[in-house]
Design a protein around this motif. Structure first.
Motif, PDB file in Angstrom:
ATOM      1  N   TYR A  38       0.805  -1.214   0.000  1.00  0.00           N
ATOM      2  CA  TYR A  38       0.000   0.000   0.000  1.00  0.00           C
ATOM      3  C   TYR A  38       0.845   1.273   0.000  1.00  0.00           C
ATOM      4  O   TYR A  38       0.475   2.261  -0.608  1.00  0.00           O
ATOM      5  CB  TYR A  38      -0.940   0.010   1.209  1.00  0.00           C
ATOM      6  CG  TYR A  38      -1.940   1.133   1.163  1.00  0.00           C
ATOM      7  CD1 TYR A  38      -3.050   1.050   0.332  1.00  0.00           C
ATOM      8  CD2 TYR A  38      -1.759   2.290   1.905  1.00  0.00           C
ATOM      9  CE1 TYR A  38      -3.971   2.081   0.253  1.00  0.00           C
ATOM     10  CE2 TYR A  38      -2.663   3.331   1.834  1.00  0.00           C
ATOM     11  CZ  TYR A  38      -3.773   3.225   1.012  1.00  0.00           C
ATOM     12  OH  TYR A  38      -4.676   4.258   0.926  1.00  0.00           O
ATOM     13  N   SER A  39       1.983   1.269   0.704  1.00  0.00           N
ATOM     14  CA  SER A  39       2.776   2.494   0.827  1.00  0.00           C
ATOM     15  C   SER A  39       4.224   2.150   1.146  1.00  0.00           C
ATOM     16  O   SER A  39       4.619   0.991   1.125  1.00  0.00           O
ATOM     17  CB  SER A  39       2.198   3.394   1.923  1.00  0.00           C
ATOM     18  OG  SER A  39       2.267   2.736   3.178  1.00  0.00           O
ATOM     19  N   VAL A  40       4.987   3.180   1.475  1.00  0.00           N
ATOM     20  CA  VAL A  40       6.396   3.051   1.819  1.00  0.00           C
ATOM     21  C   VAL A  40       6.598   3.624   3.216  1.00  0.00           C
ATOM     22  O   VAL A  40       6.017   4.656   3.564  1.00  0.00           O
ATOM     23  CB  VAL A  40       7.276   3.814   0.802  1.00  0.00           C
ATOM     24  CG1 VAL A  40       8.736   3.789   1.207  1.00  0.00           C
ATOM     25  CG2 VAL A  40       7.110   3.223  -0.588  1.00  0.00           C
ATOM     26  N   ALA A  41       7.412   2.948   4.009  1.00  0.00           N
ATOM     27  CA  ALA A  41       7.688   3.410   5.368  1.00  0.00           C
ATOM     28  C   ALA A  41       8.543   4.671   5.349  1.00  0.00           C
ATOM     29  O   ALA A  41       9.436   4.818   4.512  1.00  0.00           O
ATOM     30  CB  ALA A  41       8.403   2.318   6.151  1.00  0.00           C
ATOM     31  N   GLY A  42       8.261   5.574   6.268  1.00  0.00           N
ATOM     32  CA  GLY A  42       9.091   6.756   6.447  1.00  0.00           C
ATOM     33  C   GLY A  42       9.186   7.624   5.212  1.00  0.00           C
ATOM     34  O   GLY A  42       8.240   7.755   4.439  1.00  0.00           O
ATOM     35  N   ASP A  43      10.365   8.193   5.027  1.00  0.00           N
ATOM     36  CA  ASP A  43      10.599   9.116   3.914  1.00  0.00           C
ATOM     37  C   ASP A  43      11.138   8.421   2.668  1.00  0.00           C
ATOM     38  O   ASP A  43      11.471   9.079   1.703  1.00  0.00           O
ATOM     39  CB  ASP A  43      11.585  10.207   4.335  1.00  0.00           C
ATOM     40  CG  ASP A  43      11.009  11.126   5.396  1.00  0.00           C
ATOM     41  OD1 ASP A  43       9.773  11.319   5.398  1.00  0.00           O
ATOM     42  OD2 ASP A  43      11.786  11.632   6.219  1.00  0.00           O
ATOM     43  N   GLY A  44      11.281   7.111   2.703  1.00  0.00           N
ATOM     44  CA  GLY A  44      11.785   6.394   1.549  1.00  0.00           C
ATOM     45  C   GLY A  44      13.072   5.667   1.846  1.00  0.00           C
ATOM     46  O   GLY A  44      13.619   5.749   2.944  1.00  0.00           O
ATOM     47  N   PRO A  45      13.571   4.932   0.881  1.00  0.00           N
ATOM     48  CA  PRO A  45      14.763   4.102   1.077  1.00  0.00           C
ATOM     49  C   PRO A  45      16.013   4.928   1.367  1.00  0.00           C
ATOM     50  O   PRO A  45      16.165   6.044   0.881  1.00  0.00           O
ATOM     51  CB  PRO A  45      14.920   3.370  -0.255  1.00  0.00           C
ATOM     52  CG  PRO A  45      13.715   3.653  -1.050  1.00  0.00           C
ATOM     53  CD  PRO A  45      13.017   4.813  -0.454  1.00  0.00           C
ATOM     54  N   GLU A  46      16.875   4.353   2.170  1.00  0.00           N
ATOM     55  CA  GLU A  46      18.189   4.936   2.465  1.00  0.00           C
ATOM     56  C   GLU A  46      19.253   4.007   1.897  1.00  0.00           C
ATOM     57  O   GLU A  46      19.139   2.786   2.017  1.00  0.00           O
ATOM     58  CB  GLU A  46      18.392   5.070   3.977  1.00  0.00           C
ATOM     59  CG  GLU A  46      17.404   5.993   4.661  1.00  0.00           C
ATOM     60  CD  GLU A  46      17.604   7.459   4.318  1.00  0.00           C
ATOM     61  OE1 GLU A  46      18.741   7.838   3.962  1.00  0.00           O
ATOM     62  OE2 GLU A  46      16.623   8.211   4.398  1.00  0.00           O
ATOM     63  N   PHE A  47      20.274   4.572   1.285  1.00  0.00           N
ATOM     64  CA  PHE A  47      21.353   3.787   0.691  1.00  0.00           C
ATOM     65  C   PHE A  47      22.682   4.280   1.227  1.00  0.00           C
ATOM     66  O   PHE A  47      22.945   5.493   1.233  1.00  0.00           O
ATOM     67  CB  PHE A  47      21.359   3.921  -0.836  1.00  0.00           C
ATOM     68  CG  PHE A  47      20.077   3.464  -1.483  1.00  0.00           C
ATOM     69  CD1 PHE A  47      19.862   2.117  -1.728  1.00  0.00           C
ATOM     70  CD2 PHE A  47      19.104   4.374  -1.838  1.00  0.00           C
ATOM     71  CE1 PHE A  47      18.687   1.689  -2.321  1.00  0.00           C
ATOM     72  CE2 PHE A  47      17.924   3.961  -2.437  1.00  0.00           C
ATOM     73  CZ  PHE A  47      17.714   2.610  -2.678  1.00  0.00           C
ATOM     74  N   SER A  48      23.532   3.367   1.643  1.00  0.00           N
ATOM     75  CA  SER A  48      24.865   3.718   2.116  1.00  0.00           C
ATOM     76  C   SER A  48      25.629   4.392   0.985  1.00  0.00           C
ATOM     77  O   SER A  48      25.626   3.915  -0.151  1.00  0.00           O
ATOM     78  CB  SER A  48      25.587   2.445   2.556  1.00  0.00           C
ATOM     79  OG  SER A  48      26.907   2.742   2.928  1.00  0.00           O
ATOM     80  N   GLY A  49      26.266   5.511   1.271  1.00  0.00           N
ATOM     81  CA  GLY A  49      27.055   6.225   0.276  1.00  0.00           C
ATOM     82  C   GLY A  49      26.253   7.120  -0.644  1.00  0.00           C
ATOM     83  O   GLY A  49      26.792   7.677  -1.591  1.00  0.00           O
ATOM     84  N   LEU A 185       8.513  -1.252   1.744  1.00  0.00           N
ATOM     85  CA  LEU A 185       7.109  -1.374   1.345  1.00  0.00           C
ATOM     86  C   LEU A 185       6.273  -1.787   2.553  1.00  0.00           C
ATOM     87  O   LEU A 185       6.715  -2.567   3.397  1.00  0.00           O
ATOM     88  CB  LEU A 185       6.945  -2.406   0.237  1.00  0.00           C
ATOM     89  CG  LEU A 185       7.611  -2.108  -1.092  1.00  0.00           C
ATOM     90  CD1 LEU A 185       7.331  -3.233  -2.087  1.00  0.00           C
ATOM     91  CD2 LEU A 185       7.158  -0.788  -1.662  1.00  0.00           C
ATOM     92  N   ARG A 186       5.058  -1.244   2.618  1.00  0.00           N
ATOM     93  CA  ARG A 186       4.151  -1.552   3.727  1.00  0.00           C
ATOM     94  C   ARG A 186       2.774  -1.934   3.201  1.00  0.00           C
ATOM     95  O   ARG A 186       2.262  -1.306   2.271  1.00  0.00           O
ATOM     96  CB  ARG A 186       4.002  -0.336   4.660  1.00  0.00           C
ATOM     97  CG  ARG A 186       5.279   0.058   5.360  1.00  0.00           C
ATOM     98  CD  ARG A 186       5.723  -1.044   6.338  1.00  0.00           C
ATOM     99  NE  ARG A 186       6.944  -0.711   7.024  1.00  0.00           N
ATOM    100  CZ  ARG A 186       8.146  -1.191   6.720  1.00  0.00           C
ATOM    101  NH1 ARG A 186       8.284  -2.009   5.703  1.00  0.00           N
ATOM    102  NH2 ARG A 186       9.200  -0.852   7.398  1.00  0.00           N
ATOM    103  N   PRO A 187       2.149  -2.973   3.837  1.00  0.00           N
ATOM    104  CA  PRO A 187       0.777  -3.314   3.480  1.00  0.00           C
ATOM    105  C   PRO A 187      -0.180  -2.288   4.095  1.00  0.00           C
ATOM    106  O   PRO A 187       0.221  -1.466   4.922  1.00  0.00           O
ATOM    107  CB  PRO A 187       0.572  -4.689   4.102  1.00  0.00           C
ATOM    108  CG  PRO A 187       1.534  -4.727   5.238  1.00  0.00           C
ATOM    109  CD  PRO A 187       2.701  -3.845   4.847  1.00  0.00           C
ATOM    110  N   ARG A 188      -1.422  -2.360   3.712  1.00  0.00           N
ATOM    111  CA  ARG A 188      -2.428  -1.452   4.252  1.00  0.00           C
ATOM    112  C   ARG A 188      -2.659  -1.724   5.707  1.00  0.00           C
ATOM    113  O   ARG A 188      -2.629  -2.752   6.227  1.00  0.00           O
ATOM    114  CB  ARG A 188      -3.735  -1.594   3.466  1.00  0.00           C
ATOM    115  CG  ARG A 188      -4.771  -0.617   3.948  1.00  0.00           C
ATOM    116  CD  ARG A 188      -5.894  -0.537   2.989  1.00  0.00           C
ATOM    117  NE  ARG A 188      -6.339   0.846   3.090  1.00  0.00           N
ATOM    118  CZ  ARG A 188      -7.035   1.478   2.215  1.00  0.00           C
ATOM    119  NH1 ARG A 188      -7.368   0.904   1.120  1.00  0.00           N
ATOM    120  NH2 ARG A 188      -7.385   2.718   2.383  1.00  0.00           N
TER     121      ARG A 188
END
Length: 188
Positions: A38-49, A185-188
């Motif tokens: 349904y959505s994405v947790a927080g502000d979005g993905p974080e990537f090292s570097g 990713l997060r379910p409803r």
């Protein structure tokens, strides 16, 4: 699905003699499709570097968020240049493996290098634009799907990629980046 850059050759002709042969191994898992997202947790993905771009014309978080769909594109500085998420909320039971198969088919017709990324979601693949073959530290787009969601990352990989074997050698780092997106990713 969000724009998938580099899916036509420079002449705009998706056919011709430049088409790569289709290997017997498919990039699509035969396993059951993932859960309804349904959505994405927080502000979005974080990537090292890599750091998220939050200002200017390339600012992150553009897209759609309504009853029918959730789409986001996050731009980054560093090794990872972008991440995308496209969730089909209108059909939570949808299986996005068909979209991934379409990306694979079109990319091969255009003469791009395509390699399977096993063990990621319901299927995954890496695509190197045919114009970047032989270039040092090229940008590679990796795609994956899980249930009603399609995700991708655009990232630099070290070294020179001349063929499918070279692209396959980068599978672990591409899968790791895709997993960063899928884990948000997060379910409803």
């Amino acid at each position: 699905m969000l724009a998938m850059g580099g899916c036509q050759n420079a002449a705009g002709d998706p056919g011709g003699d430049s088409a790569a042969p289709v290997p017997a191994e498919s990039v699509i898992s035969s396993a059951h499709a993932g859960p309804p997202w349904y959505s994405v947790a927080g502000d979005g993905p974080e990537f090292s570097g890599s750091a998220r771009v939050t200002t200017g014309p390339l600012a992150s978080l553009n897209g759609f968020d309504n009853d029918a769909q959730f789409q986001r594109l996050w731009a980054y500085t560093g090794r990872v240049r972008s991440a995308t998420v496209d969730i089909n909320r209108a059909e939570p039971g949808a299986d996005n493996r068909g979209s991934l198969e379409q990306v694979e088919r079109v990319s091969k017709i255009a003469g791009h290098l395509v390699a399977a990324l096993p063990g990621i979601g319901d299927g995954g693949l890496a695509v190197l634009d045919r114009e970047k073959k032989g270039a040092d530290r090229p940008l590679v787009r990796a795609h994956a799907c899980s249930g009603n969601a399609s995700v991708s990352v655009l990232m630099y990989v070290d070294g020179v990629i001349n063929d499918e074997a070279d692209l396959t050698a980068h599978s672990p780092e591409l899968i790791a980046a895709l997993n960063e997106v899928l884990e948000d990713l997060r379910p409803r």
